[in-house]
Design a protein around this motif. Sequence first.
Motif, PDB file in Angstrom:
ATOM      1  N   ASN A 250       0.524   4.714  -4.122  1.00  9.20           N
ATOM      2  CA  ASN A 250      -0.140   5.050  -2.872  1.00  9.20           C
ATOM      3  C   ASN A 250       0.812   4.845  -1.684  1.00  9.20           C
ATOM      4  OD1 ASN A 250      -1.894   3.808  -0.398  1.00  9.20           O
ATOM      5  ND2 ASN A 250      -2.985   5.466  -1.418  1.00  9.20           N
ATOM      6  N   THR A 251       0.738   5.771  -0.721  1.00  9.61           N
ATOM      7  CA  THR A 251       1.557   5.656   0.494  1.00  9.61           C
ATOM      8  C   THR A 251       0.715   5.557   1.757  1.00  9.61           C
ATOM      9  OG1 THR A 251       1.711   8.080   0.653  1.00  9.61           O
ATOM     10  CG2 THR A 251       3.474   6.940  -0.534  1.00  9.61           C
ATOM     11  N   ASN A 252      -0.573   5.822   1.650  1.00  9.54           N
ATOM     12  CA  ASN A 252      -1.468   5.773   2.803  1.00  9.54           C
ATOM     13  C   ASN A 252      -2.846   5.359   2.300  1.00  9.54           C
ATOM     14  OD1 ASN A 252      -2.741   6.094   5.268  1.00  9.54           O
ATOM     15  ND2 ASN A 252      -2.730   8.320   5.225  1.00  9.54           N
ATOM     16  N   PRO A 253      -3.319   4.191   2.658  1.00 14.61           N
ATOM     17  CA  PRO A 253      -2.912   3.331   3.772  1.00 14.61           C
ATOM     18  C   PRO A 253      -1.934   2.207   3.395  1.00 14.61           C
ATOM     19  CG  PRO A 253      -5.008   2.575   2.931  1.00 14.61           C
ATOM     20  CD  PRO A 253      -4.620   3.757   2.095  1.00 14.61           C
ATOM     21  N   THR A 254      -1.428   2.169   2.159  1.00 13.79           N
ATOM     22  CA  THR A 254      -0.558   1.060   1.757  1.00 13.79           C
ATOM     23  C   THR A 254       0.896   1.535   1.621  1.00 13.79           C
ATOM     24  OG1 THR A 254      -0.614   1.384  -0.642  1.00 13.79           O
ATOM     25  CG2 THR A 254      -2.503   0.260   0.358  1.00 13.79           C
ATOM     26  N   ASN A 255       1.774   0.585   1.352  1.00 12.98           N
ATOM     27  CA  ASN A 255       3.176   0.885   1.035  1.00 12.98           C
ATOM     28  C   ASN A 255       3.467   0.591  -0.438  1.00 12.98           C
ATOM     29  OD1 ASN A 255       4.007   1.671   3.682  1.00 12.98           O
ATOM     30  ND2 ASN A 255       4.056  -0.490   4.271  1.00 12.98           N
TER      31      ASN A 255
ATOM     32  N   TRP B 141      -5.457  -0.205  -4.399  1.00 15.18           N
ATOM     33  CA  TRP B 141      -4.998   1.181  -4.304  1.00 15.18           C
ATOM     34  C   TRP B 141      -3.979   1.462  -5.400  1.00 15.18           C
ATOM     35  CZ3 TRP B 141      -7.177   4.378  -0.620  1.00 15.18           C
ATOM     36  CH2 TRP B 141      -7.935   3.755   0.371  1.00 15.18           C
TER      37      TRP B 141
ATOM     38  N   THR C 187      -8.961  11.089  -2.902  1.00 15.89           N
ATOM     39  CA  THR C 187      -8.222  11.568  -1.734  1.00 15.89           C
ATOM     40  C   THR C 187      -8.477  10.743  -0.485  1.00 15.89           C
ATOM     41  OG1 THR C 187      -9.988  13.149  -1.239  1.00 15.89           O
ATOM     42  CG2 THR C 187      -8.156  13.928  -2.607  1.00 15.89           C
TER      43      THR C 187
ATOM     44  N   GLU D  83       3.987   2.456  -3.032  1.00 13.08           N
ATOM     45  CA  GLU D  83       5.078   3.210  -3.652  1.00 13.08           C
ATOM     46  C   GLU D  83       6.441   2.591  -3.336  1.00 13.08           C
ATOM     47  OE1 GLU D  83       5.514   7.776  -4.381  1.00 13.08           O
ATOM     48  OE2 GLU D  83       6.372   7.337  -2.414  1.00 13.08           O
ATOM     49  N   THR D  84       6.603   2.115  -2.112  1.00 17.02           N
ATOM     50  CA  THR D  84       7.863   1.471  -1.724  1.00 17.02           C
ATOM     51  C   THR D  84       8.127   0.237  -2.566  1.00 17.02           C
ATOM     52  OG1 THR D  84       7.633   2.244   0.556  1.00 17.02           O
ATOM     53  CG2 THR D  84       9.107   0.378   0.182  1.00 17.02           C
TER      54      THR D  84
ATOM     55  N   THR E 298      -8.406   7.966   2.294  1.00 18.27           N
ATOM     56  CA  THR E 298      -7.412   7.000   2.772  1.00 18.27           C
ATOM     57  C   THR E 298      -8.072   5.810   3.468  1.00 18.27           C
ATOM     58  OG1 THR E 298      -7.171   8.204   4.853  1.00 18.27           O
ATOM     59  CG2 THR E 298      -5.653   8.779   3.064  1.00 18.27           C
ATOM     60  N   THR E 299      -9.388   5.787   3.448  1.00 16.30           N
ATOM     61  CA  THR E 299     -10.113   4.684   4.091  1.00 16.30           C
ATOM     62  C   THR E 299     -10.901   3.854   3.079  1.00 16.30           C
ATOM     63  OG1 THR E 299     -11.992   6.159   4.554  1.00 16.30           O
ATOM     64  CG2 THR E 299     -10.309   5.909   6.277  1.00 16.30           C
TER      65      THR E 299
END
Length: 342
Positions: free
Chosen positions: A119-124, A115, A81, A126-127, A83-84
Amino acid sequence: MRARVQTAAPAAFTLVELLVVVAIIGILIALLLPAVQAARESARRMNCQSNLKNLALAGLNYETSFRTLPPAATDREEKWTSTTQPPPLARHNGFSMILPYFEQGATFAKIDYAWDWNNTNPTNNETHTKQQLGGILICPSGSASRERFHIADYLAMDRVEVASKSPNTKYDPAGGSIKQLIAAGLVDARGGAGNYDRLWDGAMQIDLYDQTPPTDMQAAGVNPRRRVKAARVKDGMSKTMMYVESVGKPEILTINGSLGENSSANNEFRWASQSTVATLQFYCGDRQIINCTNRYRPFSTHTAGVNIAFLDGSVRFHTEGIDPDAFISLLTMAGGELAVGL
């Protein structure tokens, strides 16, 4: 005065003659259509074989660069969980790792492999991973309009599971476990090798981070962090599979027909997901392995078989009537089989 010459009017088709001509044309079309359809399917199958060959070559180029075969996937059992701080091992499919070797280097460069793929936080991530790559990941014999699911019609099979399990009869055709085939003498027991024994391993392994592996894995002395060097493939590169078809997802296709689109029940289809792999667990009917269902099993919409890519870069078509022990000998990399009865 010159006399007029009377000329006879050209005879017209009678209704009977017209009907005969129409019937002949209809028969010719009926004879021609199956041949056209067969030619189209033959072309699609060849295209599919070309896709698998290119995937296999991409995997071999990866092996040349890193001196290890690409994993089927990287995965972990523990939830994450933070994000850091990145997880000890991020979740990715092996396809993501060979992207640069089949002309998808731009997508590869955008993914942060520390990640998870979604992952959507802190990376993109999923996009960048929830997009349709198409190309060599799609078999043209599969149904159209599936691009929105960012699918792969191929997958790696990591091992044979010899545990007491049963297929999900809500979605899967009737059958049983590989352990039952062993008990019936239809699959060789490999000297009584237990579940997770290396004799059941395929070359495309799941690199798994698990601080508390299952008891039978511990009993076998198995480290779940698996990466395979080519030298460990004792059965021969030309006799050990790399990728196999599992076409049509997220529609559920079975030997008994389609059960419709179901992206929850048939969710091993995203090219970037660690779940898009297969472990050989079940058969259908009396002993059938191929074309039982496309839920985590080998399946194609070609006639009576599937294409399989091997570690030497070759691709061969195997029929659904293949002996289950012969199929398992193609999956395992060091099962010690002297010959494959194909």
